[in-house]
Design a protein around this motif. Structure first.
Motif, mmCIF file in Angstrom:
data_model
loop_
_atom_site.group_PDB
_atom_site.id
_atom_site.type_symbol
_atom_site.label_atom_id
_atom_site.label_comp_id
_atom_site.label_asym_id
_atom_site.label_seq_id
_atom_site.Cartn_x
_atom_site.Cartn_y
_atom_site.Cartn_z
ATOM 1 N N HIS A 37 51.756 33.321 71.276
ATOM 2 C CA HIS A 37 51.190 34.483 71.754
ATOM 3 C C HIS A 37 50.332 35.174 72.462
ATOM 4 C CE1 HIS A 37 54.327 35.414 67.972
ATOM 5 N NE2 HIS A 37 54.503 35.882 68.999
ATOM 6 N N THR A 38 49.184 33.880 72.681
ATOM 7 C CA THR A 38 48.050 34.181 73.501
ATOM 8 C C THR A 38 48.254 33.899 74.853
ATOM 9 O OG1 THR A 38 47.507 32.027 72.204
ATOM 10 C CG2 THR A 38 46.460 33.758 71.163
ATOM 11 N N LYS A 39 49.467 32.100 75.294
ATOM 12 C CA LYS A 39 49.591 31.850 76.110
ATOM 13 C C LYS A 39 48.236 30.582 76.430
ATOM 14 C CE LYS A 39 53.321 34.280 76.541
ATOM 15 N NZ LYS A 39 54.579 33.641 76.517
ATOM 16 N N ALA A 40 47.569 30.678 75.541
ATOM 17 C CA ALA A 40 45.892 29.775 75.928
ATOM 18 C C ALA A 40 46.700 28.450 76.045
ATOM 19 C CB ALA A 40 45.498 29.477 74.493
ATOM 20 N N GLU A 41 45.971 27.530 77.254
ATOM 21 C CA GLU A 41 45.855 26.260 77.037
ATOM 22 C C GLU A 41 45.668 25.455 76.271
ATOM 23 O OE1 GLU A 41 43.993 26.017 81.735
ATOM 24 O OE2 GLU A 41 42.464 25.581 80.043
ATOM 25 N N LEU A 42 45.247 25.221 75.226
ATOM 26 C CA LEU A 42 45.017 25.066 74.108
ATOM 27 C C LEU A 42 44.859 25.246 72.779
ATOM 28 C CD1 LEU A 42 42.369 21.891 75.402
ATOM 29 C CD2 LEU A 42 44.786 21.423 74.582
ATOM 30 N N GLY A 43 45.350 24.914 72.033
ATOM 31 C CA GLY A 43 45.299 25.838 70.760
ATOM 32 C C GLY A 43 43.963 24.789 69.521
ATOM 33 N N LEU A 44 43.051 24.834 69.032
ATOM 34 C CA LEU A 44 42.598 24.517 67.793
ATOM 35 C C LEU A 44 42.520 24.725 66.571
ATOM 36 C CD1 LEU A 44 39.606 23.505 70.285
ATOM 37 C CD2 LEU A 44 41.373 22.320 69.341
ATOM 38 N N MET A 45 42.766 24.429 65.419
ATOM 39 C CA MET A 45 42.377 24.864 64.071
ATOM 40 C C MET A 45 40.808 24.262 63.864
ATOM 41 S SD MET A 45 45.260 25.211 61.168
ATOM 42 C CE MET A 45 45.211 23.804 61.122
ATOM 43 N N GLY A 46 39.929 25.100 63.539
ATOM 44 C CA GLY A 46 39.091 24.346 62.518
ATOM 45 C C GLY A 46 38.902 25.030 60.897
ATOM 46 N N VAL A 47 38.022 24.312 60.299
ATOM 47 C CA VAL A 47 37.294 24.606 58.989
ATOM 48 C C VAL A 47 36.393 25.945 58.834
ATOM 49 C CG1 VAL A 47 36.671 23.743 56.405
ATOM 50 C CG2 VAL A 47 38.534 22.387 58.435
ATOM 51 N N SER A 48 36.291 26.759 58.097
ATOM 52 C CA SER A 48 35.071 28.213 58.349
ATOM 53 C C SER A 48 34.108 27.173 56.716
ATOM 54 C CB SER A 48 35.392 29.072 57.394
ATOM 55 O OG SER A 48 36.728 29.857 58.187
ATOM 56 N N PRO A 49 32.298 26.968 57.540
ATOM 57 C CA PRO A 49 31.566 26.116 56.548
ATOM 58 C C PRO A 49 31.547 27.151 55.257
ATOM 59 C CG PRO A 49 31.313 26.875 58.723
ATOM 60 C CD PRO A 49 32.458 26.897 58.874
ATOM 61 N N ASP A 50 31.774 26.222 54.132
ATOM 62 C CA ASP A 50 30.947 26.811 53.666
ATOM 63 C C ASP A 50 29.269 26.287 53.128
ATOM 64 O OD1 ASP A 50 30.985 24.446 52.578
ATOM 65 O OD2 ASP A 50 32.257 24.575 50.996
ATOM 66 N N HIS A 51 28.920 26.185 54.503
ATOM 67 C CA HIS A 51 27.248 25.063 54.312
ATOM 68 C C HIS A 51 27.168 24.453 55.633
ATOM 69 C CE1 HIS A 51 29.440 20.946 53.010
ATOM 70 N NE2 HIS A 51 27.861 21.209 53.806
ATOM 71 N N PRO A 52 25.858 25.121 55.782
ATOM 72 C CA PRO A 52 25.526 24.322 57.645
ATOM 73 C C PRO A 52 25.699 22.743 57.235
ATOM 74 C CG PRO A 52 23.113 25.131 56.039
ATOM 75 C CD PRO A 52 24.646 24.994 55.530
ATOM 76 N N SER A 53 26.560 21.810 57.955
ATOM 77 C CA SER A 53 26.508 20.059 57.704
ATOM 78 C C SER A 53 26.142 19.901 59.474
ATOM 79 C CB SER A 53 27.300 20.035 57.551
ATOM 80 O OG SER A 53 28.110 18.407 57.786
ATOM 81 N N SER A 54 25.847 18.609 59.002
ATOM 82 C CA SER A 54 25.353 17.425 60.810
ATOM 83 C C SER A 54 26.093 16.941 60.693
ATOM 84 C CB SER A 54 23.820 17.522 60.340
ATOM 85 O OG SER A 54 22.781 18.706 60.333
ATOM 86 N N LYS A 55 27.369 16.663 59.481
ATOM 87 C CA LYS A 55 28.603 15.680 60.239
ATOM 88 C C LYS A 55 29.401 15.869 60.522
ATOM 89 C CE LYS A 55 29.520 13.953 56.181
ATOM 90 N NZ LYS A 55 30.157 14.218 54.621
ATOM 91 N N PHE A 56 29.184 17.314 61.089
ATOM 92 C CA PHE A 56 31.107 17.361 61.825
ATOM 93 C C PHE A 56 30.568 17.770 63.043
ATOM 94 C CE2 PHE A 56 31.566 18.674 56.748
ATOM 95 C CZ PHE A 56 32.632 17.607 57.521
ATOM 96 N N GLY A 57 31.284 18.239 63.968
ATOM 97 C CA GLY A 57 31.493 19.009 65.183
ATOM 98 C C GLY A 57 31.250 20.505 64.748
ATOM 99 N N TYR A 58 31.139 21.765 66.147
ATOM 100 C CA TYR A 58 31.962 22.313 65.427
ATOM 101 C C TYR A 58 31.746 24.025 66.938
ATOM 102 C CZ TYR A 58 28.324 23.285 61.422
ATOM 103 O OH TYR A 58 27.632 23.068 60.057
#
Length: 458
Positions: A137-158
């Motif tokens: 439906h969006t015709k985007a080049e790429l689609g990503l799925m990410g996790v809504s964070p429940d705390h500020p973490s330095s372990k993951f990319g955003y």
């Protein structure tokens, strides 16, 4: 829709249970609904089956993991085997070439890439299906799925939004502005305030998009030719090669259970019993976990918040919060794996000696499961002596067939063609002697017993 599952990596952070061939996704530590122990890859494969996504899935992996995957998931799993490790872009490119030229997938088909070591609830795979619709439906080049964070973490990319979260056909999404790699605490908090989400390594694209990337890089789009030219592909991640070059990216937030079980501290949070294997834990050893693959017991007295892990590769005793420092104190890559699962069973190394003159002696305890068989093979640089400990089987040695059982000793000289089929579970001690006791010294002539019966025994 097609799903590419990525299974790679070597086992460092969960040493000593993980090693160069048995990465974290293969450790049978998690408990399933039946009470049996399962690995991360078995858990994900089961979830895909429940959502009717298994028949749409292929699994991309390296040669060293093929037999382990077949042992845990069964021989029917559809594998794409990298000739060598070259990071995630080459692996995904090879899988895309397979879908296009072998499976006959349409260029307009949506392809979704998932890591195989996910720890998520079943809802996650419903969201994966929504990602396909979002791409359409969006015709985007790429689609990503990410996790809504429940705390500020330095372990993951955003993944940072360019536009506010909106909705298309019932699916929340936003246009992506840019990416931030593992920010510090204050920066992570600011990103949360901007509605940024954790990058969990899920990518979607139309097959045509990846095929065009291969053409732009002067790479073949046919699977067989990609295999032939694999060594000349750049060692680069899919994030750097594709994602960060795209200009029209959408991302979909996932609000549910998602965990990275890449450290002992995180993994043991999902282990229901504090003791796996032989051992004793006193009641005042609170939050301590013992995971023991050895035949000798481990006893822990009055020692809280520890991880004690033991395997033929070594023994780890660590305060849980410090267990992630394993890479800082260990030197990996110098020791051969001492325990492996194979499609036919498993083995454990009991002893290994290398003499100054170059000769080596390797002793293994091997278990071949009922109905399974070793490949019909021979060795160039080593001889073997088998001593059967238990069980019965049928053996082929240079075209001659014989039954073997407890107490039998079989000498297999270098160059002798041999195989063994287990009529019951069969255990034996194997002593290898020679100058090159490595996997590359195995010359396989047939894999299945039916092939051996037709080509050798008939």
């Amino acid at each position: 829709m097609h799903i590419i599952l990525l299974s790679g990596g070597s086992g460092n952070r969960l040493w000593p249970l993980s090693n160069d061939t048995r990465s974290k996704q293969f450790l049978k530590i998690l408990e399933c609904a039946s009470g049996q122990r399962e690995s991360m890859v078995q858990r994900v494969w089961g979830q895909l089956g429940q959502k009717n996504l298994r028949e749409r899935s292929v699994l991309a992996t390296g040669r060293s993991q093929v037999e382990l995957i077949q042992s845990q998931l069964g021989p029917e799993v559809e594998l794409i085997v990298e000739p060598e490790r070259r990071d995630t872009f080459p692996a995904i490119a090879l899988a895309a070439g397979y879908l296009y030229s072998v499976k006959g997938a349409a260029l307009s088909d949506v392809v979704i890439v998932l890591p195989v070591d996910l720890f998520v609830e079943d809802l996650f795979f419903d969201k994966v299906k929504e990602l396909e619709s979002l791409m359409v439906h969006t015709k985007a080049e790429l689609g990503l799925m990410g996790v809504s964070p429940d705390h500020p973490s330095s372990k993951f990319g955003y993944i940072v939004p360019q536009s506010p979260i909106t909705e298309a056909h019932g699916t929340e999404f936003f246009r992506v502005s840019h990416f931030v790699e593992k920010p510090d605490g204050p920066a992570a908090l600011r990103l949360m305030e901007q509605s940024a989400i954790w990058n969990c390594g899920v990518f979607a694209f139309r097959l045509e998009y990846m095929i065009e990337h291969l053409i732009q890089r002067s790479l073949p789009i046919q699977y067989d030719e990609l295999l032939n030219q694999y060594s000349r592909m750049e060692k680069i991640s899919f994030d750097y090669a594709v994602v960060e070059q795209a200009t029209n990216i959408v991302a979909m937030p996932y609000r549910g259970i998602w965990k990275d079980l890449g450290t002992w501290d995180a993994l043991t949070e999902e282990v229901r019993t504090p003791l796996i294997g032989k051992g004793t834990l006193t009641e005042d050893s609170t939050r301590t976990h013992v995971i023991n693959e050895l035949d000798i017991p481990i006893t822990v007295i009055g020692a809280p918040n520890l991880i004690v892990a033991a395997s033929p590769d070594g023994i780890l005793v660590s305060e849980k919060n410090a267990s992630m420092r394993i890479k800082d104190v260990m030197k990996f890559g110098e020791q051969r794996p001492m325990y492996e699962e194979r499609r036919w069973g498993r083995y454990r190394v009991l002893d290994y000696i290398k003499y100054p003159n170059g000769n080596e002696v390797l002793t293994k305890r091997i278990c071949i499961l009922q109905g399974k068989n070793l490949s019909y093979q021979y060795h160039l640089h080593r001889s073997e002596v088998w001593t059967v400990v238990s069980g019965v089987g049928e053996m082929v040695l240079d075209g001659n067939v014989r039954s073997i059982g407890k107490g039998d000793v079989i000498v297999i000289p270098a160059g002798a063609k041999h195989s063994l089929r287990a009529i019951t579970d069969i255990e034996m001690i194997e002593v290898q002697t020679g100058s090159e006791l490595v996997e590359e010294d195995v010359v396989r002539l047939a894999m299945k017993w039916e092939e051996i019966e037709v080509n050798v025994l008939s």
